[in-house]
Design a protein around this motif. Structure first.
Motif, PDB file in Angstrom:
ATOM      1  N   LYS A 248     -32.715 -49.629 -19.445  1.00  0.00           N
ATOM      2  CA  LYS A 248     -32.680 -48.668 -20.312  1.00  0.00           C
ATOM      3  C   LYS A 248     -32.946 -49.174 -21.725  1.00  0.00           C
ATOM      4  O   LYS A 248     -33.792 -48.599 -22.589  1.00  0.00           O
ATOM      5  CB  LYS A 248     -31.512 -47.522 -20.202  1.00  0.00           C
ATOM      6  CG  LYS A 248     -31.722 -46.621 -21.375  1.00  0.00           C
ATOM      7  CD  LYS A 248     -32.822 -45.575 -21.017  1.00  0.00           C
ATOM      8  CE  LYS A 248     -32.746 -44.419 -22.052  1.00  0.00           C
ATOM      9  NZ  LYS A 248     -33.850 -43.580 -21.604  1.00  0.00           N
TER      10      LYS A 248
ATOM     11  N   GLU B 272     -27.046 -45.782 -18.058  1.00  0.00           N
ATOM     12  CA  GLU B 272     -27.961 -45.358 -19.029  1.00  0.00           C
ATOM     13  C   GLU B 272     -27.331 -44.520 -20.156  1.00  0.00           C
ATOM     14  O   GLU B 272     -27.712 -44.424 -21.074  1.00  0.00           O
ATOM     15  CB  GLU B 272     -28.718 -44.403 -18.118  1.00  0.00           C
ATOM     16  CG  GLU B 272     -29.844 -43.726 -18.928  1.00  0.00           C
ATOM     17  CD  GLU B 272     -30.887 -42.718 -18.019  1.00  0.00           C
ATOM     18  OE1 GLU B 272     -31.652 -42.230 -18.782  1.00  0.00           O
ATOM     19  OE2 GLU B 272     -30.975 -43.140 -16.684  1.00  0.00           O
TER      20      GLU B 272
ATOM     21  N   ASN C  13     -27.846 -45.315 -24.106  1.00  0.00           N
ATOM     22  CA  ASN C  13     -28.250 -44.243 -24.811  1.00  0.00           C
ATOM     23  C   ASN C  13     -27.370 -44.257 -26.055  1.00  0.00           C
ATOM     24  O   ASN C  13     -27.787 -43.919 -27.105  1.00  0.00           O
ATOM     25  CB  ASN C  13     -28.237 -42.948 -24.090  1.00  0.00           C
ATOM     26  CG  ASN C  13     -29.450 -42.599 -23.477  1.00  0.00           C
ATOM     27  OD1 ASN C  13     -30.925 -43.237 -23.793  1.00  0.00           O
ATOM     28  ND2 ASN C  13     -29.429 -41.897 -22.281  1.00  0.00           N
TER      29      ASN C  13
ATOM     30  N   ASN D  71     -28.737 -44.547 -29.700  1.00  0.00           N
ATOM     31  CA  ASN D  71     -28.457 -43.430 -30.704  1.00  0.00           C
ATOM     32  C   ASN D  71     -27.779 -44.002 -32.145  1.00  0.00           C
ATOM     33  O   ASN D  71     -27.522 -43.309 -33.090  1.00  0.00           O
ATOM     34  CB  ASN D  71     -27.930 -42.248 -30.035  1.00  0.00           C
ATOM     35  CG  ASN D  71     -28.659 -41.718 -28.939  1.00  0.00           C
ATOM     36  OD1 ASN D  71     -29.951 -41.699 -29.134  1.00  0.00           O
ATOM     37  ND2 ASN D  71     -28.015 -41.033 -28.075  1.00  0.00           N
TER      38      ASN D  71
END
Length: 306
Positions: free
Chosen positions: A229, A280, A284, A288
């Motif tokens: 990812k 994942e 993230n 972020n």
């Protein structure tokens, strides 16, 4: 199974140790086997740092081709070298029980740790984390198999070199005074061995899948999902480690800038039964929290030297 299983492997001492370990396990289950050593592009192209070569799976590509051509039946890889997306037609059949995932410093004396020094590694991840902790040190490129790298370290007189503890242990080259770098986050799937085969070869898949260790397979799948990812096809200083204890999965991952000055980290603990998607989710969290911008910067910096 009725036919001899041809086990493909790189021809370094460590790779042959890994393949022989698989061979012994398969033969203990009653299968006839033979080793087929090959030399990978990554073993031949030693004049540039890995990230400058711009080739995904440089240590596994040759064996993938041998599989697809029908020259071998299974390939044995250090799992950290395997791209997160396998070539079409090739599947993972087993992940063996993991050895220690820790990195170690092989050194010629430790006085330099308190001042200036030069440390060698061919890994962007190790380089970034070392500079994060020791910003005053120089880090030089170190390529080759384990044996070659140890010789280069001595010949060049560098203060130290960073190695995977498992690799040195497996071929009995771990110095007694090597320093365990317990603060350094390992590469995703470091210390694990993986077997791959053709998706169509169900007989070999069935035979080799008996070697799978469930906990290692779960932990490495989370780490590699985190890597997949974050990376988006770009080599980057990414560390990840998942450990399973008391029915829970404990995950730690981080993305570093190339110079080690910036670190974006994430940690999570969940019941093992809820491991799917955790890699994942953690990726993230990093993206972020500034990871998108940092990955773009890393891509630009790597592109500028290619």
């Amino acid at each position: 199974m009725s036919k001899v299983i041809r086990i493909g492997t790189r021809d370094s001492e460590l790779a042959l140790w890994q393949a022989t370990t698989v061979q012994n396990k398969l033969e203990a289950l009653g299968h006839a086997t033979t080793l087929v050593p090959v030399k990978s592009d990554g073993d031949l192209m030693l004049d540039k740092p890995l990230y400058e070569l711009g080739i995904t799976g440089i240590f596994t590509k040759t064996l993938d081709v041998a599989l697809l051509k029908g020259q071998i039946d299974i390939a044995v890889h250090s799992m950290k070298d395997v791209p997160t997306a396998l070539p079409k037609g090739i599947v993972q059949t087993a992940v063996l029980e993991r050895a220690e995932a820790t990195d170690v410093l092989v050194h010629l004396g430790t006085d330099f740790l308190e001042g200036e020094g030069t440390v060698a590694t061919g890994s962007l991840r190790r380089r970034a984390q070392w500079l994060h902790k020791y910003p005053n040190h120089d880090v030089v490129d170190l390529r080759g198999n384990v044996n070659t790298r140890l010789i280069k370290l001595i010949e060049n007189g560098w203060n130290g070199g960073i190695f995977a503890k498992a690799g040195l242990q497996r071929i009995k080259l771990l110095p007694k005074d090597a320093i365990e770098l317990d603060w350094m986050i390992p590469a995703p799937a470091q210390g694990a061995m993986v077997l791959v085969a053709l998706e169509s070869n169900q007989e070999v898949i069935f035979a080799s899948s008996a070697l799978n260790d469930d906990n290692t397979a779960i932990a490495t799948s989370v780490e590699r999902e985190f890597l997949r990812k974050l990376e988006g096809g770009c080599t980057a200083p990414i560390g990840a480690i998942a450990k399973i204890s008391d029915g829970h999965l404990h995950f730690e991952g981080a993305l570093f800038s190339l110079d080690g000055q910036k670190k974006i980290e994430t940690k999570k603990e969940v019941p093992v039964s809820e491991f799917q998607g955790i890699g994942e989710q953690c990726a993230n969290d990093v993206l972020n929290n500034g990871g998108v911008e940092l990955m773009e910067k890393i891509k630009n910096e790597i592109s500028s030297v290619n």
